[in-house]
Design an enzyme around this catalytic site. Structure first.
Site, PDB file in Angstrom:
ATOM      1  N   TRP A 158       0.871  -1.173   0.000  1.00 17.16           N
ATOM      2  CA  TRP A 158       0.000   0.000   0.000  1.00 17.16           C
ATOM      3  C   TRP A 158       0.909   1.224   0.000  1.00 17.16           C
ATOM      4  CZ3 TRP A 158      -1.891   2.500   5.004  1.00 17.16           C
ATOM      5  CH2 TRP A 158      -2.893   3.449   4.763  1.00 17.16           C
ATOM      6  N   ASP A 239       0.140  -5.803   9.546  1.00 14.26           N
ATOM      7  CA  ASP A 239      -0.939  -4.868   9.219  1.00 14.26           C
ATOM      8  C   ASP A 239      -2.128  -5.737   8.817  1.00 14.26           C
ATOM      9  OD1 ASP A 239      -1.285  -1.969   6.960  1.00 14.26           O
ATOM     10  OD2 ASP A 239      -2.682  -2.956   8.331  1.00 14.26           O
ATOM     11  N   LYS A 275     -12.855  -1.612   6.632  1.00 10.79           N
ATOM     12  CA  LYS A 275     -13.502  -2.480   5.647  1.00 10.79           C
ATOM     13  C   LYS A 275     -14.419  -3.499   6.274  1.00 10.79           C
ATOM     14  CE  LYS A 275      -9.698  -0.887   3.512  1.00 10.79           C
ATOM     15  NZ  LYS A 275      -8.714  -0.037   4.222  1.00 10.79           N
TER      16      LYS A 275
END
Lengths: 428, 405
Positions: A158, A239, A275
């Site tokens: 990311w 993460d 999410k």
């Protein structure tokens, strides 16, 4: 007198006051030298999409879930939680470390309901501003207490990961991850880099549903990685932004973490509810660091709070209340788990649909990776030039690294999308 | 395996937030929390404003509302309305699009983001802050990479402003240095410059090309009037110069825990403002990506409805009024008791806090003997007082002043 008159006469739309002030030189801006910043590569895509008037436009850019009608979703469990919260909250400051209730429930998700580490109070944990905030707090903590350390980041990752550790002033290194030829994991490259890194290095790992590639190690591979980490005394920072969202099963999606915990690693974890609970804009997450004992956990937590206080004092209340309301009520938690599975299943279904459509169109390329990869994103393998064609010719918006947000794919647009991809790739 | 963090030592309790922790642990029924600055009613209860509850209901009942990421710079209407609130609707800076406004996490977040921007883009990295100031200020600026210097502010002998000292210290600051100014209701002292003094300060700052950074945490909460409490900021902006402003809605809208605020950077031109905004976004993205939606939505809902806005101003006057009356009450009670000393500063100071002038030992005594919780610098939160509890506080102050040096 002449000077004063000249100043008075050259009145701009400003007020009288500036003319009366003695000694005010005409000043240029302090910010003359400020360059316009480049647009964020991910968030800039949605901006461009919104500005496009074409009725055919498709947004497979930013990673926010859409239902089969292409609409954003607020989970039913979230709506119900909000109904319960409205009118009852006093909006007082949370402690610097955030909502204890929310953090406790969140640790259970990552470490397991009956985790010995939770029982033994060995986890230093604070509520954070979603995953970004958790990563940033950890990076600042790493800089402060292990100033000579570096962070190994997978290639690709990311894009904001690089910004986070850079702003925390932690030196970055990279490790092999994605294999462009197979569109899968470069496992031997990864293991070599882990082996060759100096002992005691810090590594950033995506717990599941790697962003942007969707390529995850298998369980066996995770075990090997864990063993090598042990041999090298490396620190693993996970993460985890997609727990539950990847396979539909939160326990399964936390497998990598559970393997490392079983093997005795003292890990760090960034968790996000953006999410999997659809709480994107609420900015809710958690940073945890597993410590040697309760005493050290208290110590580490106190230092994490010292980093949060000069950043935002204490974290926002509302999102945390939603999370603890849902996870603290068995019925609501059950509803949440169902709703997460629906989202994950729809994405898995779209992967199948996209792959089949491309194969039906007679594409010369292999699209196996579309269904092998997992989570919100598919690393299509398309080049930036092909992506630009998708945008300019077909009004399809995605990031230039070829990453497709499967959440933006619907039964309504999958055919159009497959056709467009086929057109720009069939001659490659 | 040994931890990689075994070298970490335990951090001290936050001096302000630690007071509430100690208060919560005290079993005495007479205990009084005059520590952290959160408003309390006459009954000692937290208060959620009626307009806030209405806005909340509106939001929760709107099925079209989603929870998507908001832009990095926050909600656009929130930003516009916040700039209007502090600068005034007729501000030329706004009309000329010279203001870059970014939603941030309350006052703290606005200060930190502003400071990080300055560290990256401004030619000076020293910031002058008043002595004393809110305990978190030096930490915010240090962590952003700025170096902190102090300018004289509070005069213990008068319990008022050390105006000469202030002018001297700012006069000696290097050209271009950043200056932190409390827009109104100075925390912790409650001592504000008069408008004449503000004018002198403004002239000095502009003549030395110092860069003002306003911390506006109490607009409307200090005097009861939003415009009056914005006066200092507006005179600076009116002279056409540049400045930064950190706004908080924690106190004046009672949105403490929702972390709502805004950073405004007033620039010389709209072109500069737009470039500046783009760079501030680069500070935000690696910190928390984008700000939280809930609190800002409540604020925007209230500010854009003229009915709700008006109702808010009434509730705000109510809160400010109660605090002002508590000041009066405490002052009169100390007079009546004959407590030695001049206590007029209690009614001269403004805002949530009173700097009593009590020393560390006296404070410790009041905590131990009377279960009064306050910060060791002698600051009391007037918001924590009620007519019922004033007598107890007076007893405690009287005892401290007569028995403890």
């Amino acid at each position: 007198v002449i000077m004063a008159m000249r100043i008075r006469n050259s009145a701009s739309r400003g007020t009288m006051m500036s003319r009366q002030i003695s000694g005010l030189r005409s000043m240029s801006s302090w910010w003359k030298n400020v360059e316009p910043a480049p647009k964020d590569p991910i968030l800039g895509v949605t901006e461009a999409f919104l500005a496009d008037p074409s009725p055919d436009k498709v947004n497979v850019g930013v990673g926010a879930y859409r239902d089969d009608n292409g609409k954003p979703v607020v989970l039913e469990c979230v709506r119900e939680a909000e109904r319960r919260i409205a009118g009852t909250s006093f909006m007082e400051y949370l402690p610097m470390g955030g909502s204890v209730k929310m953090v406790d429930e969140t640790l259970k998700l990552a470490y397991g309901d009956n985790s010995e580490f939770i029982k033994d109070k060995r986890i230093a944990a604070v509520q954070s501003l979603s995953g970004t905030g958790a990563c940033r707090l950890f990076a600042d903590f790493q800089k402060r207490f292990r100033p000579d350390s570096q962070i190994y980041i997978p290639v690709p990752t990311w894009s904001n990961h690089h910004n986070i550790w850079r702003d925390a002033q932690v030196t970055q290194k990279t490790y092999h991850y994605y294999h462009p030829e197979t569109k899968g994991l470069d496992f031997s490259g990864l293991m070599d880099d882990v082996k060759n890194a100096p002992e005691g290095s810090f590594f950033l790992l995506h717990a599941c549903a790697h962003n942007p590639t969707g390529v995850d190690p298998t369980e066996e591979q995770w075990r090997e990685i864990s063993q090598l980490f042990k041999a090298k005394n490396h620190f693993a920072f996970f993460d985890m932004a997609y727990q539950g969202f990847a396979s539909g099963d939160p326990a399964r999606d936390a497998k990598s973490i559970r393997i490392f915990l079983e093997d005795g690693h003292h890990i760090g974890i960034s968790q996000s509810y953006a999410k999997n609970m659809g709480l994107y804009g609420q900015r809710v997450g958690c940073l945890s660091v597993l410590c040697e004992d309760e005493k050290q956990a208290v110590t580490v937590k106190s230092q994490l709070q010292q980093l949060a206080r000069p950043m935002y004092s204490n974290p926002p209340l509302h999102g945390a209340q939603i999370v603890s309301t849902i996870l603290g009520d068995p019925a609501l938690k059950g509803l949440w788990l169902k709703e997460v599975k629906v989202m994950a299943d729809r994405i898995i279904g779209m992967r199948t649909a996209l792959r089949e459509s491309l194969e039906k169109l007679g594409s010369p390329l292999s699209w196996e990776h579309v269904t092998k990869q997992i989570g919100m994103f598919c690393y299509s393998g398309m080049t930036p030039e092909q992506v630009d064609r998708l945008t300019s010719e077909y009004h399809i918006y995605m990031t230039r690294n070829g990453r497709i947000s499967m959440a933006g794919v619907t039964t309504g647009n999958v055919g159009y999308l497959a056709n467009a991809i086929h057109e720009v790739t069939k001659s490659s | 395996m040994e931890s990689v963090f075994s070298n970490v030592v335990r951090a001290p309790e936050d001096p302000i937030l630690g007071v509430t922790v100690a208060y919560n642990n005290d079993p005495s029924p007479a205990k009084l929390n005059l520590g952290v600055g959160a408003y309390r009613t006459e009954e000692g209860k937290p208060l959620v404003l009626d307009v806030v509850r209405r806005a909340e209901q509106q939001l929760v009942n709107d099925p079209s509302r989603v929870k998507e990421y908001i832009p990095i710079a926050g909600l656009a209407d929130f930003n516009k309305l916040s700039a209007k609130l502090i600068l005034g609707a007729d501000s030329p800076a706004i009309q000329e699009s010279r203001v870059a406004t970014i939603q941030c996490l309350s006052g703290t977040g606005s200060l930190r983001v502003g400071a990080e921007f300055l560290k990256k883009h401004y030619h000076q990295s020293v910031i002058f802050i008043p002595k004393p100031t809110w305990g978190n200020h030096p930490k915010v600026f240090n962590l952003a990479g700025l170096s902190v210097e102090y300018y004289r502010y509070y005069d213990p002998s008068t319990r008022g402003l050390d105006f000469q000292g202030l002018l001297e210290d700012l006069g000696a600051a290097p050209s271009g240095a950043i200056v932190l100014l409390h827009a109104c209701a100075h925390n912790p002292t409650g001592v504000d410059p008069t408008s004449e003094q503000w004018e002198q300060i403004r002239q000095l700052i502009r003549s030395k090309s110092l860069l003002p950074f306003f911390d506006s945490a109490y607009q409307g909460f200090a005097s009861g009037s939003l415009d009056t409490d914005a006066h200092s900021v507006r005179t600076f902006v009116a002279d056409g110069g540049e400045c930064l402003i950190a706004q908080s809605y924690a106190k004046n809208m009672g949105l403490y825990g929702e972390r709502v605020g805004a950073l405004s950077i007033v620039c010389k031109s709209s072109d500069v403002a737009s470039k500046v905004e783009s760079q501030v976004k680069l500070v935000v993205r690696p910190m928390y990506s984008s700000p939280p939606i809930h609190g800002a939505s409540i604020v925007a809902t209230i500010l854009k409805s003229s009915d709700m806005y008006n109702d808010w101003t009434i509730e705000l006057k109510g809160m400010a009024g109660r605090i002002i009356s508590m000041r009066q009450h405490l002052f009169e009670a100390l007079q009546a008791k004959g407590t030695p000393g001049d206590w007029s500063h209690i009614i001269k100071q403004i805002g949530m806090f009173t700097f009593t002038g009590l020393n560390k030992e006296q404070v410790a005594f009041m905590t131990k003997e009377f279960h009064i919780y306050m910060t060791s610098d002698g600051r009391i939160s007037m918001a924590g007082l009620s007519s019922k509890t004033v007598p107890h506080l007076v007893e405690a102050i009287h005892a401290a002043v007569t028995r403890v040096a």
